[in-house]
Design an enzyme around this catalytic site. Structure first.
Site, PDB file in Angstrom:
ATOM      1  N   ASP A 185     -10.164  25.302  48.783  1.00  0.00           N
ATOM      2  CA  ASP A 185     -10.192  26.710  49.186  1.00  0.00           C
ATOM      3  C   ASP A 185     -10.591  27.562  47.991  1.00  0.00           C
ATOM      4  O   ASP A 185     -10.276  27.214  46.844  1.00  0.00           O
ATOM      5  CB  ASP A 185      -8.830  27.171  49.724  1.00  0.00           C
ATOM      6  CG  ASP A 185      -8.978  28.485  50.488  1.00  0.00           C
ATOM      7  OD1 ASP A 185      -9.292  28.438  51.686  1.00  0.00           O
ATOM      8  OD2 ASP A 185      -8.812  29.554  49.877  1.00  0.00           O
TER       9      ASP A 185
ATOM     10  N   TYR B  60      -9.116  39.445  46.051  1.00  0.00           N
ATOM     11  CA  TYR B  60      -7.807  38.833  46.371  1.00  0.00           C
ATOM     12  C   TYR B  60      -6.822  39.065  45.226  1.00  0.00           C
ATOM     13  O   TYR B  60      -5.641  39.352  45.458  1.00  0.00           O
ATOM     14  CB  TYR B  60      -7.955  37.332  46.623  1.00  0.00           C
ATOM     15  CG  TYR B  60      -8.446  37.005  48.009  1.00  0.00           C
ATOM     16  CD1 TYR B  60      -7.566  36.960  49.094  1.00  0.00           C
ATOM     17  CD2 TYR B  60      -9.792  36.749  48.251  1.00  0.00           C
ATOM     18  CE1 TYR B  60      -8.017  36.668  50.367  1.00  0.00           C
ATOM     19  CE2 TYR B  60     -10.248  36.450  49.531  1.00  0.00           C
ATOM     20  CZ  TYR B  60      -9.351  36.408  50.590  1.00  0.00           C
ATOM     21  OH  TYR B  60      -9.797  36.133  51.845  1.00  0.00           O
TER      22      TYR B  60
ATOM     23  N   ARG C 152     -10.643  23.309  61.431  1.00  0.00           N
ATOM     24  CA  ARG C 152      -9.598  23.724  62.366  1.00  0.00           C
ATOM     25  C   ARG C 152      -9.912  23.426  63.828  1.00  0.00           C
ATOM     26  O   ARG C 152      -9.006  23.368  64.646  1.00  0.00           O
ATOM     27  CB  ARG C 152      -9.326  25.229  62.215  1.00  0.00           C
ATOM     28  CG  ARG C 152      -8.626  25.559  60.928  1.00  0.00           C
ATOM     29  CD  ARG C 152      -8.312  27.023  60.844  1.00  0.00           C
ATOM     30  NE  ARG C 152      -9.527  27.820  60.738  1.00  0.00           N
ATOM     31  CZ  ARG C 152      -9.538  29.138  60.668  1.00  0.00           C
ATOM     32  NH1 ARG C 152      -8.396  29.797  60.711  1.00  0.00           N
ATOM     33  NH2 ARG C 152     -10.665  29.808  60.558  1.00  0.00           N
TER      34      ARG C 152
ATOM     35  N   ARG D 266      -3.768  17.547  58.618  1.00  0.00           N
ATOM     36  CA  ARG D 266      -3.064  18.700  58.064  1.00  0.00           C
ATOM     37  C   ARG D 266      -1.554  18.580  58.246  1.00  0.00           C
ATOM     38  O   ARG D 266      -0.772  18.958  57.376  1.00  0.00           O
ATOM     39  CB  ARG D 266      -3.555  19.975  58.736  1.00  0.00           C
ATOM     40  CG  ARG D 266      -3.166  21.160  57.918  1.00  0.00           C
ATOM     41  CD  ARG D 266      -3.190  22.476  58.583  1.00  0.00           C
ATOM     42  NE  ARG D 266      -2.324  23.319  57.750  1.00  0.00           N
ATOM     43  CZ  ARG D 266      -2.271  24.606  57.774  1.00  0.00           C
ATOM     44  NH1 ARG D 266      -3.026  25.257  58.592  1.00  0.00           N
ATOM     45  NH2 ARG D 266      -1.464  25.258  56.993  1.00  0.00           N
TER      46      ARG D 266
ATOM     47  N   ARG E  83     -16.298  26.589  55.820  1.00  0.00           N
ATOM     48  CA  ARG E  83     -15.391  27.723  55.830  1.00  0.00           C
ATOM     49  C   ARG E  83     -14.407  27.605  56.976  1.00  0.00           C
ATOM     50  O   ARG E  83     -14.620  28.114  58.049  1.00  0.00           O
ATOM     51  CB  ARG E  83     -16.153  29.042  55.909  1.00  0.00           C
ATOM     52  CG  ARG E  83     -17.120  29.165  54.736  1.00  0.00           C
ATOM     53  CD  ARG E  83     -18.326  29.929  55.100  1.00  0.00           C
ATOM     54  NE  ARG E  83     -17.977  31.321  55.184  1.00  0.00           N
ATOM     55  CZ  ARG E  83     -18.431  32.121  56.112  1.00  0.00           C
ATOM     56  NH1 ARG E  83     -19.220  31.679  57.028  1.00  0.00           N
ATOM     57  NH2 ARG E  83     -18.086  33.373  56.115  1.00  0.00           N
TER      58      ARG E  83
HETATM   59  O1  CP3 Z   1     -14.654  24.254  56.170  1.00  0.00           O
HETATM   60  C1  CP3 Z   1     -13.963  23.718  55.315  1.00  0.00           C
HETATM   61  O2  CP3 Z   1     -12.887  23.174  55.563  1.00  0.00           O
HETATM   62  C2  CP3 Z   1     -14.477  23.706  53.892  1.00  0.00           C
HETATM   63  C3  CP3 Z   1     -13.498  24.110  52.887  1.00  0.00           C
HETATM   64  C4  CP3 Z   1     -13.199  25.586  52.842  1.00  0.00           C
HETATM   65  C5  CP3 Z   1     -11.957  26.178  53.220  1.00  0.00           C
HETATM   66  N1  CP3 Z   1     -11.994  27.512  52.893  1.00  0.00           N
HETATM   67  C6  CP3 Z   1     -10.806  25.466  53.811  1.00  0.00           C
HETATM   68  C7  CP3 Z   1      -9.825  26.233  54.581  1.00  0.00           C
HETATM   69  C8  CP3 Z   1     -14.003  26.596  52.345  1.00  0.00           C
HETATM   70  C9  CP3 Z   1     -15.443  26.496  51.868  1.00  0.00           C
HETATM   71  C10 CP3 Z   1     -13.231  27.807  52.379  1.00  0.00           C
HETATM   72  C11 CP3 Z   1     -13.737  29.101  51.866  1.00  0.00           C
HETATM   73  C12 CP3 Z   1     -12.881  30.286  51.962  1.00  0.00           C
HETATM   74  N2  CP3 Z   1     -11.522  30.394  51.951  1.00  0.00           N
HETATM   75  C13 CP3 Z   1     -13.408  31.601  51.973  1.00  0.00           C
HETATM   76  C14 CP3 Z   1     -14.878  31.945  51.852  1.00  0.00           C
HETATM   77  C15 CP3 Z   1     -15.607  31.827  53.117  1.00  0.00           C
HETATM   78  C16 CP3 Z   1     -15.320  32.890  54.126  1.00  0.00           C
HETATM   79  O3  CP3 Z   1     -14.787  32.568  55.171  1.00  0.00           O
HETATM   80  O4  CP3 Z   1     -15.662  34.053  53.874  1.00  0.00           O
HETATM   81  C17 CP3 Z   1     -12.313  32.498  52.053  1.00  0.00           C
HETATM   82  C18 CP3 Z   1     -12.397  33.997  52.151  1.00  0.00           C
HETATM   83  C19 CP3 Z   1     -11.136  31.723  52.019  1.00  0.00           C
HETATM   84  C20 CP3 Z   1      -9.715  32.209  52.013  1.00  0.00           C
HETATM   85  C21 CP3 Z   1      -9.021  31.696  53.207  1.00  0.00           C
HETATM   86  N3  CP3 Z   1      -8.544  30.402  53.314  1.00  0.00           N
HETATM   87  C22 CP3 Z   1      -8.808  32.339  54.448  1.00  0.00           C
HETATM   88  C23 CP3 Z   1      -9.192  33.764  54.769  1.00  0.00           C
HETATM   89  C24 CP3 Z   1      -8.167  31.411  55.290  1.00  0.00           C
HETATM   90  C25 CP3 Z   1      -7.744  31.596  56.707  1.00  0.00           C
HETATM   91  C26 CP3 Z   1      -6.290  31.928  56.785  1.00  0.00           C
HETATM   92  C27 CP3 Z   1      -5.799  31.949  58.212  1.00  0.00           C
HETATM   93  O5  CP3 Z   1      -4.596  32.195  58.355  1.00  0.00           O
HETATM   94  O6  CP3 Z   1      -6.559  31.714  59.148  1.00  0.00           O
HETATM   95  C28 CP3 Z   1      -8.021  30.209  54.572  1.00  0.00           C
HETATM   96  C29 CP3 Z   1      -7.402  28.966  55.050  1.00  0.00           C
HETATM   97  C30 CP3 Z   1      -8.314  27.784  55.142  1.00  0.00           C
HETATM   98  N4  CP3 Z   1      -9.184  27.396  54.176  1.00  0.00           N
HETATM   99  C31 CP3 Z   1      -8.375  26.859  56.209  1.00  0.00           C
HETATM  100  C32 CP3 Z   1      -9.296  25.869  55.854  1.00  0.00           C
HETATM  101  C33 CP3 Z   1      -9.665  24.647  56.621  1.00  0.00           C
HETATM  102  C34 CP3 Z   1      -7.554  26.926  57.479  1.00  0.00           C
HETATM  103  C35 CP3 Z   1      -6.222  26.348  57.229  1.00  0.00           C
HETATM  104  C36 CP3 Z   1      -5.656  25.865  58.507  1.00  0.00           C
HETATM  105  O7  CP3 Z   1      -5.280  26.707  59.344  1.00  0.00           O
HETATM  106  O8  CP3 Z   1      -5.570  24.631  58.669  1.00  0.00           O
END
Ligand code: CP3
Length: 322
Positions: free
Chosen positions: A53, A129, A7, A16, A3
């Site tokens: 994601d 969402y 980062r 990235r 999750r």
């Molecule tokens: O850890 C990993 O990289 C595994 C892959 C993964 C991602 N998102 C990559 C990601 C997984 C399993 C997720 C799940 C996910 N995505 C959830 C469920 C888990 C949880 O946290 O409750 C949810 C709600 C999301 C939706 C989402 N995607 C959010 C809320 C965010 C953060 C946005 C922000 O501005 O911080 C993301 C982006 C995201 N998904 C990133 C990654 C590595 C960060 C992107 C970045 O800043 O590089």
């Protein structure tokens, strides 16, 4: 650790930067495979989580997903079930095909002893969402929508069950060893709503995935479910459950089905803070879950400021106990 875990790694930020934007990153098998493998390479993790994601499926359903820098994800809000039925299943799956290719690439590169975990968002969480156009801290609009238009919400969740089942099957066929369902917005739902919007659709999804011939174990993570995690574990058909940071481990351990594996539940802020308290807590978690299979994990997402040395120290503690 999963999750948004990458980062905190410099190699993740470097990869990235090679993609146009976050969605492009997720849809680029070579970059996404690289991001999946990085934590295994650096830390020697026993499991890898697919880099993708939970919102990709909404993008593939035509809901125009955007990741705004510093603001979190945005989606075109849906107001009726048919909004999620506009893109035919075949077309949706072909949009998601790069994710299958990422799984294949990762599987080919991983040592066979390392578990590759594929995943999808659970219908309710993805539905929040879809309805709110963003993550819902209190899900007020989704709850109101579900009470005012129960059939419409059921219809949306039904669409998400069907789409997610095929998406998970694609990941399983491509080589995922286990599948995880993220129910990130399970918190604060009354029991009747939890049963109708979380347990019901998750049970249907698990049944549907099984009906498609998928044999891999399924881990469910209903974050914020509190005591309802027990009903979730008993009634959805998942093979294991993730426990969030707030779970009282000994009490929950006493209530969960005997022998059911669990994941969890270190507070990521404890991981940021480090110090002697970190090791004490890691040992405590392992001790409290010693009577059942336990996959050590965090109880919430990793924040970018987590020091690499603190992750290494947690791994050192865990491996010292093995
Ligand atoms: O850890 C990993 O990289 C595994 C892959 C993964 C991602 N998102 C990559 C990601 C997984 C399993 C997720 C799940 C996910 N995505 C959830 C469920 C888990 C949880 O946290 O409750 C949810 C709600 C999301 C939706 C989402 N995607 C959010 C809320 C965010 C953060 C946005 C922000 O501005 O911080 C993301 C982006 C995201 N998904 C990133 C990654 C590595 C960060 C992107 C970045 O800043 O590089």
């Amino acid at each position: 650790m999963m999750r948004q875990a990458g980062r905190h790694l410099p190699e993740y930020r470097e990869t990235r930067a090679r993609a146009r934007d976050f969605l492009d990153f997720c849809y680029s098998p070579s970059l996404a495979a690289e991001a999946t493998l990085q934590p295994v390479r650096r830390y020697g993790m026993d499991g890898a989580i697919l880099f993708a994601d939970i919102l990709l499926i909404l993008d593939a359903m035509g809901r125009n997903v955007r990741f705004l820098e510093g603001e979190g994800p945005r989606v075109d809000p849906a107001t009726k079930a048919s909004d999620l039925a506009r893109v035919p299943l075949e077309k949706m799956l072909s949009k998601l095909a790069p994710v299958g290719e990422t799984v294949e690439r990762v599987k080919a590169a991983l040592d066979p002893s390392v578990t590759l975990i594929g995943f999808a968002g659970s219908p309710w969480t993805v539905g929040v969402y879809a309805i709110e156009g963003r993550g819902g801290t209190d899900k007020a609009d989704s709850r109101k929508f579900g009470y005012q238009h129960p059939e419409e919400l059921d219809g949306m969740l039904e669409q998400l069950v069907e789409a997610s089942a095929h998406y998970l099957k694609m990941q399983a066929d491509a080589g995922a060893d286990a599948l995880m369902l993220f129910e990130s917005w399970a918190e604060g739902l009354p029991q009747d709503a939890f049963e109708r919007w979380v347990i019901g659709p998750t049970a249907k999804l698990v049944q549907r995935v099984r009906a498609l011939g998928v044999k891999q174990p399924i881990i469910g993570f209903p974050r914020g479910a509190g005591a309802l995690v027990v009903d979730y574990a008993e009634l959805t058909g998942v093979n294991a459950v993730g426990l969030d940071t707030a779970m009282p481990l000994k009490r929950i351990d006493a209530m969960l089905p005997k022998g059911m594996p669990v994941q969890g539940n270190l507070d990521p802020m404890r991981l940021v803070a480090g110090g002697p308290g970190l090791e004490t807590r890691v040992r405590e978690i392992i001790d409290q879950l010693k009577d059942r299979p336990h996959i050590f994990n965090l109880g919430h997402g990793v924040t970018p400021e987590v020091p690499i040395s603190n992750v290494e120290s947690v791994l050192h503690t865990i491996r010292g106990l093995a």
